[in-house]
Design a protein around this motif. Structure first.
Motif, PDB file in Angstrom:
ATOM      1  N   UNK A  74      11.783  27.481  50.229  1.00  0.00           N
ATOM      2  CA  UNK A  74      11.739  26.180  49.566  1.00  0.00           C
ATOM      3  C   UNK A  74      13.119  25.525  49.476  1.00  0.00           C
ATOM      4  N   UNK A  75      14.185  26.313  49.594  1.00  0.00           N
ATOM      5  CA  UNK A  75      15.538  25.739  49.502  1.00  0.00           C
ATOM      6  C   UNK A  75      15.804  24.793  50.668  1.00  0.00           C
ATOM      7  N   UNK A  76      15.620  25.205  51.938  1.00  0.00           N
ATOM      8  CA  UNK A  76      15.815  24.245  53.038  1.00  0.00           C
ATOM      9  C   UNK A  76      14.869  23.051  52.959  1.00  0.00           C
ATOM     10  N   UNK A  77      13.635  23.297  52.522  1.00  0.00           N
ATOM     11  CA  UNK A  77      12.685  22.188  52.403  1.00  0.00           C
ATOM     12  C   UNK A  77      13.155  21.191  51.352  1.00  0.00           C
ATOM     13  N   UNK A  78      13.629  21.703  50.218  1.00  0.00           N
ATOM     14  CA  UNK A  78      14.116  20.830  49.157  1.00  0.00           C
ATOM     15  C   UNK A  78      15.319  20.018  49.621  1.00  0.00           C
ATOM     16  N   UNK A  79      16.236  20.664  50.342  1.00  0.00           N
ATOM     17  CA  UNK A  79      17.409  19.952  50.852  1.00  0.00           C
ATOM     18  C   UNK A  79      17.012  18.870  51.849  1.00  0.00           C
ATOM     19  N   UNK A  80      16.023  19.163  52.687  1.00  0.00           N
ATOM     20  CA  UNK A  80      15.557  18.192  53.675  1.00  0.00           C
ATOM     21  C   UNK A  80      14.967  16.950  53.004  1.00  0.00           C
ATOM     22  N   UNK A  81      14.437  17.126  51.807  1.00  0.00           N
ATOM     23  CA  UNK A  81      13.849  16.001  51.074  1.00  0.00           C
ATOM     24  C   UNK A  81      14.883  15.305  50.193  1.00  0.00           C
ATOM     25  N   UNK A  82      15.665  16.080  49.461  1.00  0.00           N
ATOM     26  CA  UNK A  82      16.563  15.506  48.458  1.00  0.00           C
ATOM     27  C   UNK A  82      17.706  14.721  49.086  1.00  0.00           C
ATOM     28  N   UNK A  83      18.355  15.277  50.126  1.00  0.00           N
ATOM     29  CA  UNK A  83      19.530  14.612  50.695  1.00  0.00           C
ATOM     30  C   UNK A  83      19.184  13.241  51.286  1.00  0.00           C
TER      31      UNK A  83
ATOM     32  N   UNK B  12      27.789   3.503  50.436  1.00  0.00           N
ATOM     33  CA  UNK B  12      26.724   3.298  49.451  1.00  0.00           C
ATOM     34  C   UNK B  12      26.909   4.176  48.223  1.00  0.00           C
ATOM     35  N   UNK B  13      27.890   5.089  48.255  1.00  0.00           N
ATOM     36  CA  UNK B  13      28.144   5.947  47.097  1.00  0.00           C
ATOM     37  C   UNK B  13      29.550   5.797  46.571  1.00  0.00           C
ATOM     38  N   UNK B  14      30.105   4.579  46.711  1.00  0.00           N
ATOM     39  CA  UNK B  14      31.503   4.363  46.336  1.00  0.00           C
ATOM     40  C   UNK B  14      31.656   3.812  44.926  1.00  0.00           C
ATOM     41  N   UNK B  15      30.827   2.853  44.555  1.00  0.00           N
ATOM     42  CA  UNK B  15      30.980   2.177  43.270  1.00  0.00           C
ATOM     43  C   UNK B  15      29.871   2.598  42.301  1.00  0.00           C
ATOM     44  N   UNK B  16      30.181   2.473  41.015  1.00  0.00           N
ATOM     45  CA  UNK B  16      29.204   2.776  39.987  1.00  0.00           C
ATOM     46  C   UNK B  16      28.150   1.655  39.930  1.00  0.00           C
ATOM     47  N   UNK B  17      26.900   1.962  39.563  1.00  0.00           N
ATOM     48  CA  UNK B  17      26.406   3.261  39.060  1.00  0.00           C
ATOM     49  C   UNK B  17      25.950   4.234  40.146  1.00  0.00           C
ATOM     50  N   UNK B  18      25.826   3.753  41.401  1.00  0.00           N
ATOM     51  CA  UNK B  18      25.270   4.610  42.449  1.00  0.00           C
ATOM     52  C   UNK B  18      26.191   5.784  42.768  1.00  0.00           C
ATOM     53  N   UNK B  19      27.509   5.603  42.579  1.00  0.00           N
ATOM     54  CA  UNK B  19      28.432   6.693  42.875  1.00  0.00           C
ATOM     55  C   UNK B  19      28.225   7.886  41.949  1.00  0.00           C
ATOM     56  N   UNK B  20      27.831   7.619  40.710  1.00  0.00           N
ATOM     57  CA  UNK B  20      27.595   8.715  39.749  1.00  0.00           C
ATOM     58  C   UNK B  20      26.410   9.570  40.187  1.00  0.00           C
ATOM     59  N   UNK B  21      25.321   8.905  40.548  1.00  0.00           N
ATOM     60  CA  UNK B  21      24.126   9.627  40.998  1.00  0.00           C
ATOM     61  C   UNK B  21      24.410  10.326  42.322  1.00  0.00           C
TER      62      UNK B  21
ATOM     63  N   UNK C  94      27.303  11.387  43.583  1.00  0.00           N
ATOM     64  CA  UNK C  94      28.174  12.546  43.416  1.00  0.00           C
ATOM     65  C   UNK C  94      27.473  13.722  42.771  1.00  0.00           C
ATOM     66  N   UNK C  95      26.669  13.471  41.732  1.00  0.00           N
ATOM     67  CA  UNK C  95      25.998  14.559  41.028  1.00  0.00           C
ATOM     68  C   UNK C  95      24.993  15.276  41.914  1.00  0.00           C
ATOM     69  N   UNK C  96      24.149  14.507  42.596  1.00  0.00           N
ATOM     70  CA  UNK C  96      23.097  15.122  43.415  1.00  0.00           C
ATOM     71  C   UNK C  96      23.701  15.819  44.633  1.00  0.00           C
ATOM     72  N   UNK C  97      24.682  15.198  45.283  1.00  0.00           N
ATOM     73  CA  UNK C  97      25.279  15.812  46.466  1.00  0.00           C
ATOM     74  C   UNK C  97      26.028  17.078  46.090  1.00  0.00           C
ATOM     75  N   UNK C  98      26.635  17.113  44.903  1.00  0.00           N
ATOM     76  CA  UNK C  98      27.280  18.349  44.446  1.00  0.00           C
ATOM     77  C   UNK C  98      26.267  19.483  44.328  1.00  0.00           C
ATOM     78  N   UNK C  99      25.117  19.193  43.744  1.00  0.00           N
ATOM     79  CA  UNK C  99      24.075  20.215  43.615  1.00  0.00           C
ATOM     80  C   UNK C  99      23.554  20.637  44.987  1.00  0.00           C
ATOM     81  N   UNK C 100      23.435  19.673  45.894  1.00  0.00           N
ATOM     82  CA  UNK C 100      22.988  20.008  47.249  1.00  0.00           C
ATOM     83  C   UNK C 100      24.023  20.865  47.970  1.00  0.00           C
TER      84      UNK C 100
END
Length: 257
Positions: free
Chosen positions: A8-17, A44-53, A55-61
Motif C-alpha cells: 500500500x505504500x507505493x500505491x499511496x505515493x502514486x496517488x498522493x504525490x 506552484x508550491x512557492x507562495x503561501x498558502x499552497x507552499x505550506x500544504x 511542503x508538509x505533504x511532500x515531506x511526508x512523502x
C-alpha cells in the motif's frame, strides 16, 4: 509484531504525490500566483498558502519514499541470500540504497527551500531528486533483469528499463532547456512567464519535461507494489547493555559515607 500490506505504500505515493501537485497547481492559479500555462512544479508550491500544504505533504512523502527504498534494499538482500544471482546484484543493491535515500533527501530540500527564498539549495535538491533518482532507477532496472524470473517477471524488468530511459532523456531536456530559458528570460517574474518575456518555448519544454519526470517517478515506485505484497517487515530487535545496567545498579546501592 509483523507489519504486512507494505504494497500500500507505493500505491499511496502514486496517488498522493500527483494529487498534491495538481491540488497546489489549482490553488496557485486560483490565487493568481502563477499562470495556468504549464508552470514548473516548484512554481506552484512557492507562495503561501499552497507552499505550506506542498511542503508538509511532500515531506511526508519523502519519508515514505525512504521507507520504500529501504524495504526494496532488504527485499533484494534477502533474495540474494536465498538464491544464486550475479555478484553484481548485491553490489548494485548497496549502491542503490544510497542513491535512493539521496534522491528522497533532495525531494525534501525541494519542498522546504522554495526557489524564491533559497534558489541554490532548491536547484541542488531538484538535481538530487531527479538526477540521482534516475540513477536509482537504472540500478533497480539492472537488478530486476538479473533477478527475473525468480523475484519479478521480465515484463517488470523491461518496464523499469523503459522508465529509466525516459527519465534519462527527459532529465537532460529539462535541465538544458531550463537553463536556456532562464538565460533568455527578460521578464519581471518567472512564476508568471509570458511569450513576450523570452525563452518561452524552452520554458514550456522544460516545465513539461518536469511534469513527465514526476509522473515517471510515481509510476516506477508503483511498480514495487506487486513485489511488496510478499514482504513482511519485522520490528528491529533491541539489545540492552547489561554490563552498563549492572554498573548503574551497583552505584545506586553503594552506601553513602
Amino acid at each position: 509484531m509483523a507489519i504486512q500490506n507494505l504494497h500500500f505504500i507505493p500505491v499511496a505515493l502514486f496517488i498522493i504525490i500527483p494529487m498534491t501537485f495538481i491540488g497546489t497547481y489549482i490553488v496557485a492559479v486560483w490565487e493568481g500566483h502563477v499562470e495556468p500555462y504549464v508552470p514548473y512544479i516548484s512554481d506552484v508550491g512557492t507562495k503561501t498558502p499552497e507552499s505550506c500544504v506542498f511542503g508538509q505533504i511532500i515531506n511526508m512523502c519523502a519519508v515514505l519514499l525512504s521507507v520504500s527504498v529501504y524495504i526494496r534494499y532488504c527485499h533484494i538482500y534477502q533474495y540474494c541470500l536465498e538464491h544464486t544471482f550475479s555478484p553484481k546484484v548485491q553490489s548494485l543493491n548497496n549502491a542503490g540504497v544510497y542513491a535512493g535515500l539521496i534522491s528522497c533527501f533532495g525531494l525534501s530540500l525541494v519542498a522546504n527551500f522554495q526557489e524564491t527564498n533559497v534558489f541554490v539549495v532548491h536547484v541542488i535538491g531538484a538535481f538530487m531528486c531527479f538526477g540521482v533518482g534516475t540513477v536509482y532507477f537504472w540500478i533497480q532496472a539492472v537488478c530486476s533483469y538479473h533477478m527475473q524470473p525468480v523475484a519479478n517477471t521480465i515484463g517488470v524488468a523491461r518496464l523499469r528499463a523503459v522508465i529509466a530511459v525516459i527519465c534519462s532523456v527527459v532529465f537532460v531536456i529539462m535541465a538544458s532547456c531550463g537553463v536556456t530559458a532562464h538565460l533568455q528570460f527578460h521578464g519581471s517574474d518567472p512564476r508568471k512567464w509570458y511569450p513576450k518575456d523570452g525563452g518561452w518555448v524552452f520554458h514550456v519544454i522544460s516545465s513539461v519535461s518536469e511534469w513527465i519526470m514526476a509522473l515517471c517517478f510515481c509510476t516506477f515506485i508503483l511498480s514495487f507494489s506487486h513485489e511488496f505484497r510478499d514482504v513482511i517487515l519485522l520490528h528491529p530487535q533491541l539489545q540492552l547493555c547489561r554490563d552498563h545496567l549492572l554498573i548503574q545498579d551497583d552505584n545506586d546501592q553503594a552506601p553513602i559515607s
